[in-house]
Every structure is written in C-alpha cells, then in structure tokens.
Design an enzyme around this catalytic site. Structure first.
Site: not given
Ligand SMILES: Cc1ncc(C[n+]2csc(CCOP(=O)(O)OP(=O)(O)O)c2C)c(N)n1
Ligand SMILES: [Mg+2]
Length: 353
Positions: A250, A254, A263
């Site tokens: 990714r 998100h 993170y």
C-alpha cells in the site's frame, strides 16, 4: 519495523518478463490503458475534492488500479462484480457515472445504483460480509444454468474475517462460479499481514477449501488480466471457484483519515511509488510501440473532463429531505415515527433559522 508478507516468489508476471498475453490485440491493450487512466484520475481528483471539503472521508486506491482494471477486463458483460470500499469506483468501468460514486462518498442518497442495471453490487464497507453474498449469487447462476460468473474483491485483512471463510467454503462446496479476488496490499489499516496470519501466503488458504489459487503481481495489469481470465474460464466451464492473491504494497494512506507514517515502511512505499502500476504499463506499451503521446493526452483529458462533470453534477443535486431517514426500514413504520420526524424538522428548522 513491522513485519510484512514473506517471500514474494511464484508471482505471475507479464510486464517484467516482457511477455505478451495471448488473445489481446492492440485495441484491447489501449482499452485497458484507458481504464487505468480513468481510475487513476478518479482517485487523484477524489483526494483533491476531499481536501476541498466536497466529499467526505475517502478510501484512496492509488496503485490498486491494475488489480481492478485488469480483472474487470477479463469479465463478460453478464458477470457480476462485488466491490469493497477499496474498489468504490470500479463501476465506472461498467458505465456507472462518476457523479453516482462521488455522491456515495458525499453520503447522498443518489450515490447508489440498481445493481441489476450494471451487474455491480453495492459498495461493501463491512469487511468481508459481501463474500457470502457473491458466493450465493454465483451459486444461483449455476443452479439456473446461466453462463454468468461473479467476482468479489476484498483485502488481506478480510481473510481473517468469518464471512470470508463462510463465503469461500460455501463457494467451494457448491462449485459456485466465483472468483475470490484478494487485494493483498499487506496492510489492514495499521495491521501488517504478518500479524494477520501464520500462513506463508494468503493463496495457501485456498488449499483448505479445495479450490485452486493463483498468486499474481498486483501492479502488473496484464498479469492480473491473464490470471483472472483463467479463473473466469474455469468457473464458466463448471470448474468452480478460484482464489486470486494479488500482491502489492500500500503506497497511499488507508484513507484520508489515516497517517501511515506512524507505522508503515516509508522506504518500501517510495519503492512502490517508483514502480506504480500505470507508469509500468505505460512504459510497456511504449516499448511495444502501441502508445503515443497523443493517446496518453487524450485519455487523461477525457478522464479529467468526466470527473469535472461528475463533481459538478453531484453538487447540483438538491439536498435530500430528512424524511428519508425514516423511510425504507419498515413496511409499516411505528406510530412514533411521525412525531419523531416532526421533532427533527422543528430542530433543523430552528438551527437553520
Ligand atoms: C467487520 C468490520 N470490522 C472492522 C472494520 C473497520 N475497518 C475498515 S477498513 C479495515 C481494514 C481492512 O483491511 P484489508 O482487508 O486489508 O483491506 P484494505 O483496506 O487494505 O484494502 C478495517 C478493520 C470494518 N469496516 N468492518
Ligand atoms: Mg489490505
């Protein structure tokens, strides 16, 4: 650093291997390119519209376009698509208007379509709950002796949800013509896939259900196309469901409400961005001598125009009446509804006045 998927071996690839896909002519290759550009433009414009306060929270699908366009191009018009929020705009490839999808992100009631008109189910936000729906529809097609198959899209995180397992098992047991398409972008918001499963690959899960699986490079639109076509052919021939694991990393948050710097592996994100799926395909087509600047410009201009029109149409829709909040839930609404609606109108009237 967070753990990510183990070995990326055994991935089907076409672009990096400098192969060509049997049966795809020049026009098909260009149609695929146009679809990628449309999705990319939708995504990039949506992020801008979100920042301008014109749509709500938005789930970015930048660099997921190859998985979406590649797989949809392997379907026939009668085949059904079950999208998750990550594939919110996939219906554009079936002729759904950009304004309808934008209205969905604006929370407007016109942000919906009749699934039967486009063979595109409603966008599913609960993780994995649409997998049994898709399995059921596909089984129904089989029972009726129809040709159609279904494809259901979900993420790596969804493979830890009960609904995924119920749907996968049901599809396998009934021999439903279903493609379970897993977008393994290696993150479920901030949870890495290594914390999601002890299985070496997500494709390995298919073995337990007795269905075949294919692992594919999710940034390679032609490999995705080829893998999906194989799964579709098997399903149509009565061979039952297939699990496709499309691997990527990714490269965007998100959603607009997320800050992945807390993170994610930022170096890996940069690598993924450098190798993003639209540029990869564009370079491949140029090497083949199929694509020129004029086509690129035209495809982009057309997509930007469609988005401008889409947001203008969306914003021109009148606000829905609040009475809508009380409709569609009951055939015979409780008597208290009338008083509650009147109270709501009084409050809203006051706040406006
Ligand atoms: C049943 C359910 N539980 C939790 C959530 C909250 N949630 C939204 S997105 C998400 C992560 C899903 O990750 P993944 O399946 O990998 O899909 P991706 O977003 O990476 O495409 C979660 C847990 C939800 N929408 N539905
Ligand atoms: Mg994910």
């Amino acid at each position: 650093m967070a753990r990510v998927a183990p070995g990326e071996h055994d991935l089907r690839r076409v672009i990096d291997e400098e192969r060509e896909v049997d049966g795809l002519g020049e026009q098909d290759l260009l149609d695929l390119y146009r679809s990628l550009v449309l999705l990319r433009t939708y995504d990039e414009r949506s992020l801008v519209y979100h920042r301008q306060g014109r749509i709500g929270t938005y789930a970015i699908f930048w660099n997921h376009e190859a998985m979406q366009a590649g797989s949809v191009h392997a379907l026939a018009a009668e085949d059904w698509i079950f999208p998750s929020y990550r594939e919110s705009a996939i219906g554009l490839l079936r002729g759904i208007a950009p304004s309808s999808v934008l209205q969905w992100w604006r929370g407007h009631p016109s942000g919906w379509w009749n699934p039967a008109d486009y063979k595109v189910a409603s966008i599913c936000v609960p993780i994995g709950t649409h997998v049994p729906h898709a399995a059921g529809l596909a089984w129904g097609k089989k029972l009726r002796g129809e040709r159609a198959v279904a494809i259901v899209y979900f993420g790596d995180g969804a493979t830890s949800e009960g609904s995924f397992h119920e749907g996968a098992n049901f599809a396998a047991v009934t021999g439903a013509p279903l493609i379970l398409f897993c977008n393994n972008n290696q993150w479920a918001i901030s949870t890495p896939v290594g914390a999601q499963t002890r299985a070496e690959t997500l494709a390995a899960k298919a073995v337990g259900y007795g269905m075949p699986a294919i692992r594919v490079d999710g940034g390679d639109v032609l490999a995705v196309y080829e893998a999906t076509r194989e799964a579709v052919e098997r399903a149509r021939a009565g061979g039952g469901p297939t699990f496709i694991e499309a691997l990527s990393y990714r490269a965007a948050p998100h959603a607009t409400a997320d800050d992945p710097r807390a993170y994610i592996d930022l170096q890996r994100v940069e690598e993924e961005k450098r190798n993003e799926c639209l540029g990869r395909y564009e370079r491949y087509l140029r090497r083949l001598g199929v694509l020129d600047d004029a086509f690129v410009e035209e495809a982009r201009a057309e997509a930007v125009e469609a988005m401008k029109r889409g947001i203008a149409e969306a914003e021109a829709e009148p606000e829905p009446d609040v009475g809508l909040l009380f409709e569609h839930a009951y055939a015979n609404p409780p008597a208290s509804f009338a008083a509650e609606l009147a109270e709501l109108r009084r409050i809203l009237g006051g706040s406006l006045g």
